[in-house]
Design an enzyme around this catalytic site. Structure first.
Site, short mmCIF file in Angstrom:
data_model
loop_
_atom_site.label_atom_id
_atom_site.label_comp_id
_atom_site.label_asym_id
_atom_site.label_seq_id
_atom_site.Cartn_x
_atom_site.Cartn_y
_atom_site.Cartn_z
N GLY A 192 2.38 2.59 10.61
CA GLY A 192 3.38 3.86 10.50
C GLY A 192 3.93 4.28 11.82
O GLY A 192 4.66 4.98 11.67
N HIS A 237 -9.61 1.42 4.72
CA HIS A 237 -8.32 1.68 5.30
C HIS A 237 -8.55 2.61 6.57
O HIS A 237 -9.40 3.25 6.53
CB HIS A 237 -7.26 2.09 4.22
N SER A 259 3.34 -1.86 10.43
CA SER A 259 4.86 -1.98 10.60
C SER A 259 5.44 -3.36 10.60
O SER A 259 6.20 -3.62 11.03
CB SER A 259 4.99 -1.26 12.19
N GLU A 292 -5.59 -4.49 10.57
CA GLU A 292 -4.52 -3.50 10.83
C GLU A 292 -4.99 -2.56 12.09
O GLU A 292 -5.69 -1.89 11.87
CB GLU A 292 -4.67 -2.46 9.55
N GLU A 320 -7.11 5.01 7.59
CA GLU A 320 -7.00 6.45 7.23
C GLU A 320 -8.14 7.04 6.42
O GLU A 320 -8.44 8.20 6.79
CB GLU A 320 -5.57 6.59 6.30
N LYS A 323 0.04 4.23 -0.36
CA LYS A 323 -0.30 5.53 0.08
C LYS A 323 0.13 6.55 -0.71
O LYS A 323 0.11 6.15 -2.02
CB LYS A 323 -0.09 5.68 1.67
N ASN A 338 0.70 -1.07 -0.02
CA ASN A 338 0.16 0.04 -0.12
C ASN A 338 0.96 1.26 0.12
O ASN A 338 1.28 1.49 1.06
CB ASN A 338 -0.99 -0.01 1.27
P1 PGA Z 1 2.92 0.61 7.54
O1 PGA Z 1 1.13 0.64 6.99
O2 PGA Z 1 3.28 -0.79 7.28
O3 PGA Z 1 3.54 1.65 7.37
O4 PGA Z 1 2.59 0.66 8.94
C1 PGA Z 1 0.33 -0.43 6.78
C2 PGA Z 1 -0.90 0.03 6.19
O5 PGA Z 1 -1.39 1.06 6.63
O6 PGA Z 1 -1.54 -0.54 5.30
#
Ligand code: PGA
Length: 245
Positions: free
Chosen positions: A170, A93, A208, A164, A95, A11, A9
């Protein structure tokens, strides 16, 4: 046996130049045992298609409209994504839920659109830190899951789910393999409860995931791969995670 999936992903990252390098490295890598997908920003889907067509790596989008077509300025329909060869679309997601107010019903409607267009939704669920600390993880994840399961019915077996935990995204703070496994087992049981053939539904972990923790996470019985944010932007890291799967 469920085939593992590793999905990147990106982003809101990338540029034509940086993507060319990353996609080139992914396309040139030896065929993996798992399914590999990269979810790029909308403007780069044509580039992903051009670079990855004929390779073992699939591509997809990070969101879509819940509507079929019409006066929805700024939105992108599933039919448009299909024209660019997308096989997967991330929906719900955290976000999108947090910054764009996407409620469970909208996430479910998007998942249905994706399925209707012949693509596979990667439906994200997960609790915030506050919810975990209040011991509400299963309530929250259960509600997020139920909304989609109710709308999709038997077609729920065609989705990919991604657990998640918001506090792990992140932040460098990964759920321990045991913490992740516990929620994955809960999700699988809940799917079963909905009459879905739960053993066939891939459950990805995200938050992460890095080359040094991927193998341990993916070794858990109910973790069928990962949704990778930050580490999907570097070919070496992403390919190391793919190898771990
Ligand atoms: P990350 O993000 O691996 O940077 O923690 C995962 C995600 O939000 O899909």
């Amino acid at each position: 046996m469920r085939r593992k999936i590793v999905a990147g992903n990106w982003k809101m990252h990338g540029s034509l130049q940086a993507n060319a390098e990353l996609l080139g490295a992914l396309a040139a890598a030896p065929r993996a045992a798992c399914e590999v997908v990269v979810c790029a920003p909308f403007p780069y889907l044509a580039q992903a298609q051009q670079r990855l067509a004929g390779s073992a790596v699939a591509w997809g989008a990070q969101d879509c409209s819940a509507h079929e077509l019409g006066a929805y300025t700024g939105e992108v329909s599933v039919a448009m994504l299909g024209e660019f060869g997308c096989s997967h679309v991330i929906v719900g997601h955290s976000e999108r839920r947090a910054y764009h107010g996407e409620a469970d019903a909208v996430v479910a409607a998007k998942a249905l659109r994706v399925l209707d267009a012949g693509m596979r939704p990667i439906v994200c669920v997960g609790e915030t830190l506050q919810q975990r600390e209040r011991d509400e993880t299963e309530v929250v994840v259960g509600q997020q899951l139920d909304a989609v399961a109710h709308l999709l019915g038997a077609r729920m077996s065609a989705v990919v789910l991604a657990y998640e935990p918001v506090w792990a995204i992140g932040t460098g703070r990964t759920a321990t393999p045991a913490q992740a496994q516990q929620v994955h087992a809960f999700i699988r049981a809940r799917l079963q409860h909905h009459g879905v053939e739960a053993e066939t539904v891939p459950l990805l972990y995200g938050g992460s995931v890095k080359p040094d923790n991927a193998a341990e996470l993916f070794a858990q019985p109910d973790i069928d791969g990962g949704l990778i944010g930050g580490a999907s932007l570097k070919a070496a890291d992403f390919l190391a995670i793919v190898s771990a799967a």
